[in-house]
Design a protein around this motif. Sequence first.
Motif: not given
Ligand SMILES: [Zn+2]
Length: 65
Positions: A10, A45, A47-48
């Motif tokens: 992150h 987010c 990423f997730c």
């Molecule tokens: Zn995340």
Amino acid sequence: MRKVLALPGHRFLFVQEDSGVLYMTVAAMQTDRGTGWFDQAVLFCPFCGTQLQTSEEIKGASRQP
Ligand SMILES: [Zn+2]
């Protein structure tokens, strides 16, 4: 001022401390005055996929003096 989040994966997310809004650095460009950073407020987010904040929160924060 910026505080980079110390979460693995992150690194490109940071909180703008005066408003508390979470931003993500989306690009960097070399300019005459150094490196220019392009930042964008993020809702989820990248990423997730977790929802981090809402557009209402961002609007509310930007209205603060
Ligand atoms: Zn995340």
